[in-house]
Scaffold this motif. Structure first.
Motif, short mmCIF file in Angstrom:
data_model
loop_
_atom_site.label_atom_id
_atom_site.label_comp_id
_atom_site.label_asym_id
_atom_site.label_seq_id
_atom_site.Cartn_x
_atom_site.Cartn_y
_atom_site.Cartn_z
N LEU A 18 0.82 -1.21 0.00
CA LEU A 18 0.00 0.00 0.00
C LEU A 18 0.86 1.26 0.00
O LEU A 18 0.53 2.25 -0.68
CB LEU A 18 -0.93 -0.01 1.22
CG LEU A 18 -2.04 -1.06 1.21
CD1 LEU A 18 -2.87 -0.97 2.48
CD2 LEU A 18 -2.94 -0.90 -0.02
N THR A 39 2.16 1.70 -3.43
CA THR A 39 1.09 2.15 -4.33
C THR A 39 0.79 3.63 -4.10
O THR A 39 0.61 4.40 -5.06
CB THR A 39 -0.18 1.33 -4.11
OG1 THR A 39 0.12 -0.06 -4.30
CG2 THR A 39 -1.27 1.73 -5.09
N SER A 40 0.73 4.02 -2.80
CA SER A 40 0.50 5.44 -2.50
C SER A 40 1.61 6.32 -3.07
O SER A 40 1.35 7.39 -3.64
CB SER A 40 0.40 5.64 -0.98
OG SER A 40 -0.79 5.09 -0.48
N SER A 75 -6.74 5.20 -3.64
CA SER A 75 -5.75 5.83 -2.77
C SER A 75 -6.13 7.24 -2.36
O SER A 75 -5.36 7.94 -1.71
CB SER A 75 -4.38 5.87 -3.47
OG SER A 75 -4.46 6.62 -4.66
N TYR A 87 -5.05 5.80 2.22
CA TYR A 87 -6.20 4.90 2.19
C TYR A 87 -7.02 5.09 3.46
O TYR A 87 -6.48 5.43 4.52
CB TYR A 87 -5.76 3.44 2.09
CG TYR A 87 -5.11 3.10 0.77
CD1 TYR A 87 -5.87 2.62 -0.30
CD2 TYR A 87 -3.74 3.26 0.58
CE1 TYR A 87 -5.28 2.31 -1.52
CE2 TYR A 87 -3.15 2.94 -0.62
CZ TYR A 87 -3.92 2.47 -1.68
OH TYR A 87 -3.33 2.17 -2.87
N THR A 106 -8.49 -0.27 5.42
CA THR A 106 -8.04 -0.73 4.10
C THR A 106 -6.96 -1.81 4.23
O THR A 106 -6.94 -2.78 3.47
CB THR A 106 -7.50 0.44 3.27
OG1 THR A 106 -8.51 1.42 3.13
CG2 THR A 106 -7.05 -0.02 1.90
N HIS A 122 -7.42 -5.26 2.52
CA HIS A 122 -6.50 -5.61 1.44
C HIS A 122 -5.74 -6.90 1.77
O HIS A 122 -5.48 -7.73 0.89
CB HIS A 122 -5.51 -4.47 1.22
CG HIS A 122 -4.59 -4.69 0.05
ND1 HIS A 122 -5.00 -4.53 -1.26
CD2 HIS A 122 -3.28 -5.07 -0.01
CE1 HIS A 122 -4.00 -4.80 -2.08
NE2 HIS A 122 -2.94 -5.11 -1.34
#
Length: 535
Positions: A39, A42-43, A174, A219, A223, A227
């Protein structure tokens, strides 16, 4: 004892539960860290991509502003067409405006019908501002870039729908947001003041050095858990199965290991371990001058159990010290009333293990044993087995010193069959060596083993050590060892290990001993000993 067994059972369950939970917890932690890393990555990627695309839009707006700055100050009626053409030419522009001395006088949207004062302090770094614009058309956000040259300035508005689309398409989960000063714009096109910070999971803040805006990616709460289960549900199931299997396997294995241990504890509490005595014979007089005390388990269902079936487990379970202490107590209790009728001094030997040399409890046990007899009536002998390594630690060496101060003798059992005998003779103050039966049994059968035996006897003679040969089963062995000057003998040729009552009755009945004479009383013997091993 029932309480102890219940406690042990609870401890087994707790240990099995802990070991079962270990792979689940460690695996879940690793999955959690992996999900958190995913995460965060990804952020970070989303924030960088959003910053890149917004920078592209602002670069285009700045290019348009730099073209229009040259016509700032020209009457609006003459340049209104160029303002509208700029909006049509550049993809992301919503409006262009000209201003003189911070007073907007011409707009591509309103033409000349505009009179707006610009306050540079409302702009981030004097050049960037995020506002809501209600007309004409539907309400939408506008990102305004202000470019100033002297008294001239150009204000270029970027349509907020382009920014909204970019934020939404990059990563809609996000919650990408754009911050300009104290105003925030979400990927849903909504502006907020004060700052928009409702998403605490995997936050990433990225500042544009060129324009000063900030992109925020994060998020919502929950999350991470969602996830994790969505992405790694199969792995989590495997971890759960592994934990259950590991816990059950541990419970089964500990049950197998601790069940015999608990049975030993029960037997010790029930006083089921009893002493058996095997006589030690003087090679010159043929008299019973001592005994070796051997432990037996008088099991209520299995009968008499030999020590090789439970001594290793007793050592692993740390019960061997308590067993030896109990054995000494029972031997002293039964032997003391007959001490005056025994050969003086009478040798009594006990086997000790490496566990006994880890502390000084053995000294106290020996003191209690010797106190049961008159001084000088008993010579206590502790037999260190060479099959189990006894480390010459400071505690072990000091322990032997204290034992010698009490008059306790140290014998090295199973000599030549285990760990380094010469090292033991060098580091420990040994008084006796016991020759193992494996060498005795080869007398008359294997010349090499007999040569080894002769070397052991020669070594004992040179070191002034007394020798006891165990495992004697034939007259030939007795005569050979007697000719070689062995001090004491022990084995089935004389007697098997027996309960104390049988030992005493046999010893005190002189007629029962007449058939086992000393080797010097056997005129028919032709046994000879090599010169090197003769006394």
């Amino acid at each position: 004892m029932n309480r102890a067994i219940r406690y042990s059972s609870k401890k087994v369950i707790l240990i099995a539960l802990a070991i079962g939970l270990l792979p689940i917890m460690l695996g879940t932690l690793l999955v959690y860290l992996k999900t958190s890393s995913d995460l965060s990555r990804t952020s970070d990627n989303a924030a960088h991509e959003a910053s890149r695309q917004i920078t592209v839009m602002l670069n285009e707006a700045e290019a348009a502003a730099n073209e229009l700055i040259n016509i700032a100050g020209v009457p609006c009626s003459e340049v209104a067409k160029e303002l509208r053409e700029a909006v049509a030419t550049y993809r992301f522009l919503r409006a262009t405006n000209l201003a003189m001395d911070n007073q907007v006088y011409c707009s591509s949207l309103y033409g000349t019908d505009v009179n707006l004062t610009v306050n540079p302090q409302n702009y981030l770094r004097g050049r960037l501002r995020l506002v809501d614009q209600a007309s004409p058309g539907p309400k939408t956000s506008v990102l305004i870039l202000r470019v100033q040259h002297g008294t001239k300035s150009v204000l270029v508005g970027i349509d907020g729908r382009h920014i909204q689309d970019a934020l939404h398409l990059i990563n809609k989960h996000s919650n990408l947001s754009l911050q300009v000063g104290n105003t925030w714009m979400t990927q849903y096109g909504i502006t907020h003041t004060p700052p928009y910070k409702d998403f605490p999971t995997a936050p990433k803040t990225l500042l544009s050095n060129e324009y000063g805006f900030t992109v925020y990616a994060a998020y919502p709460a929950g999350t991470l858990v969602k996830h994790t289960f969505d992405t790694y549900s199969v792995l989590l199931g495997l971890l759960l199965a592994l934990g259950i299997f590991t816990g059950l396997l541990t419970y089964w294995m500990l049950g197998r290991v601790l069940a015999p241990s608990m049975e030993l504890q029960r037997a010790l509490s029930a006083d089921e371990f009893i002493p058996f005595l095997q006589p030690v014979i003087s090679s010159t007089s043929g008299k019973w001058v001592g005994c070796e005390v051997l432990i037996r388990w008088n099991h209520p269902h299995e009968g008499i159990i030999a020590p090789n079936s439970f001594i290793p487990l007793a050592e692993r379970s740390n019960l061997i010290i308590a067993m030896t202490r109990r054995l000494m107590h029972k031997t002293a209790q039964q032997l003391a009333p007959y001490a005056s009728r025994l050969e003086q001094p009478f040798h009594v030997g006990f086997n000790v293990s490496a566990k006994h040399f880890e502390n000084f409890d053995l000294v106290d046990d020996c003191i209690l044993f010797l106190r049961a007899f008159k001084p000088g009536a008993i010579i206590m002998v502790l037999e260190m087995t060479e099959r189990e390594l006894i480390k010459p630690t400071p505690t072990a060496l000091q322990l032997i010193e204290r034992l010698h101060d009490l008059g306790v003798k140290i014998a090295l059992d199973d000599f030549g069959t285990g760990h380094s005998s010469l090292s033991y003779l060098q580091r420990f103050k040994v008084d006796f060596i016991k020759i193992d039966q494996s060498f005795i049994s080869m007398i008359g059968a294997d010349a090499l083993s007999v040569h080894i035996l002769d070397s052991i006897l020669d070594l004992a003679l040179k070191l002034d050590l007394q020798v006891l040969a165990e495992g004697i089963e034939t007259e030939e062995q007795r005569d050979y060892l007697g000719a070689c000057g062995v001090d004491f003998m022990q084995g089935y040729f004389y007697a098997k290990p027996m309960p104390i009552d049988d030992f005493l009755s046999t010893l005190l009945d002189k007629t029962s001993l007449s058939k086992k004479t000393a080797w010097v009383d056997n005129p028919g013997s032709t046994a000879t000993c090599p010169a090197s091993a003769q006394p």
